[in-house]
Enzyme design. Structure first.
Site, PDB file in Angstrom:
ATOM      1  N   GLY A 357      -7.351 -58.180 -75.805  1.00  0.00           N
ATOM      2  CA  GLY A 357      -6.209 -57.367 -75.416  1.00  0.00           C
ATOM      3  C   GLY A 357      -6.582 -56.432 -74.292  1.00  0.00           C
ATOM      4  O   GLY A 357      -7.722 -56.421 -73.815  1.00  0.00           O
ATOM      5  N   CYS A 358      -5.643 -55.614 -73.878  1.00  0.00           N
ATOM      6  CA  CYS A 358      -5.917 -54.709 -72.754  1.00  0.00           C
ATOM      7  C   CYS A 358      -6.839 -53.564 -73.155  1.00  0.00           C
ATOM      8  O   CYS A 358      -7.374 -52.868 -72.297  1.00  0.00           O
ATOM      9  CB  CYS A 358      -4.611 -54.174 -72.164  1.00  0.00           C
ATOM     10  SG  CYS A 358      -3.568 -53.322 -73.331  1.00  0.00           S
ATOM     11  N   THR A 359      -7.037 -53.351 -74.464  1.00  0.00           N
ATOM     12  CA  THR A 359      -7.988 -52.325 -74.894  1.00  0.00           C
ATOM     13  C   THR A 359      -9.300 -52.927 -75.364  1.00  0.00           C
ATOM     14  O   THR A 359     -10.181 -52.211 -75.817  1.00  0.00           O
ATOM     15  CB  THR A 359      -7.396 -51.474 -76.042  1.00  0.00           C
ATOM     16  OG1 THR A 359      -7.082 -52.336 -77.134  1.00  0.00           O
ATOM     17  CG2 THR A 359      -6.177 -50.722 -75.605  1.00  0.00           C
TER      18      THR A 359
END
Length: 385
Positions: A357-359
């Protein structure tokens, strides 16, 4: 002049300065080695003069002199460092600013930068040195080092964020257990919509945390970028430098700057050193380490290291459950553990996939299995509670 005469003279000098500036007590005395800068000794001397005007008595060690600061003339960089050590050992100075220093393992520096989004000061923990040869242990210690620096400089209850780098989730788990055990740590909240104390790049720019926890190599990269982005990289014009070396039982105050640091940063480093002296950094450090150790810091670190060093068990073949739509994400699993975490869930009959994911890394499961899958991964030690 006898020792007693020097003490009397210093007392009258301190009294005169207090009347002139409104500052009570002895001014911190910080040495700076001026040789080795990519911008010449004049640049370092300019930094010394800036700090001298802000309440720090500077001892300049180099080949040039100025009648506004005390100067010690030496022939070369080696001689400058020997003189710096001599002044520190004799207690003639309270600390020193220099461009390189061989800190022992266990000690690393807490930098301080100006975050461009809001102009807020942020402590980067850490930027040089090595808190531990184990990455996760080092980041956990870095958090405590950052808290020490921030508290010493007047931030009564610093918020702590963890930069989203390898090891962030494991460090978060240990720090939260430390908090549960009684260590008073206040976690920052990301400015992004999903919150949490693991910080995005945006949070570094806006200063979402007072203390940003990173490994030293990442911290070194960050402090360089945040100090020199206005100049295109050749001249560090912003901030307070790479900071003081901090470690349990380490009581020498040595502040680090770079060969690319400009006068304002060198002056800021000297000022930062003065704040560490005025704030009694040794006392603050002793108190923080005592609280962290009482909360089980050493036991938590030893347990993690023991778990990490266990020989890998022979992996059993686990059948993949029937595929299903996976739209729920579980964050917090380290990237190297993704495949093993998926296998754990398959073994429980839960279909799962790994993703990014983006994190950071995520485990994907169905909405219906989210709660059960999270519980399984917590029990297996892949994510924190």
């Amino acid at each position: 002049m006898s020792k007693m005469e020097k003490m009397v003279a210093q007392t009258f000098l301190d009294m005169a300065r207090a009347l002139e500036t409104g500052e009570a007590g002895k001014r911190p005395v910080i040495a700076v080695t001026g040789m080795g800068s990519e911008h010449g000794e004049e640049n370092a001397m300019e930094g010394a003069l800036l700090a001298q005007a802000k309440g720090v008595d500077v001892v300049y060690i180099g080949t040039i002199t100025n009648d506004k600061v005390r100067c010690v003339t030496v022939a070369d960089e080696d001689a400058a460092h020997k003189m710096m050590e001599q002044l520190l050992d004799s207690k003639e100075v309270d600390g020193a600013v220099t461009m390189h220093y061989p800190f022992p393992i266990g000690v690393s520096t807490v930098g301080r930068v100006v975050t461009p989004g809001k102009g807020k000061a942020m402590y980067l923990a850490t930027t040089t040195g090595t808190s531990s040869t184990d990455r996760i242990e080092g980041m956990v210690k870095n958090a405590i080092y950052g808290i020490i620096a921030a508290k010493t400089c007047g931030v009564a209850n610093p918020t702590v964020g963890i930069a989203n780098v390898d090891g962030a989730r494991q460090a978060e788990t240990i720090l939260k257990k430390l908090q549960e055990n009684g260590y008073p740590i206040t976690f920052a909240t990301s400015g992004r919509a999903d919150g949490g104390c693991v910080m995005r790049g945006n949070d570094i720019l806006t200063g979402s945390a007072d203390v940003m926890v990173v490994d030293s190599l990442t911290g070194n990269l960050m402090v360089k970028m945040l100090s020199a982005y206005t100049s295109g990289g050749s001249y560090e014009s912003l901030g307070w430098g790479y900071g003081p070396g901090i470690g349990e039982g380490y009581d020498r105050l040595v502040m680090i700057v770079s060969r690319a640091s400009g006068a304002a940063v060198i002056g800021g480093a000297l000022e930062y050193g003065g704040q560490m002296v005025r704030g009694n950094y040794r006392k603050v450090a002793d108190e923080e380490f005592a609280k962290a150790n009482k909360a089980g810091l050493k036991d938590l670190l030893a347990a993690r290291k023991a778990a990490a060093s266990k020989p890998a068990e022979e992996k059993k073949e686990v059948a993949m459950p029937p595929k299903e739509v996976v739209t729920a994400a579980i964050a917090g699993v380290e990237v190297m553990d993704l495949d093993d975490a998926v296998q754990v869930l398959w073994g429980e009959g839960i279909y799962a996939e790994s993703g990014m994911g983006c994190t950071g890394p995520v485990i994907l499961v169905s909405e219906a299995n989210l709660a059960k899958a999270t519980e399984c991964l917590q029990k297996a030690g892949y994510v924190g509670e």
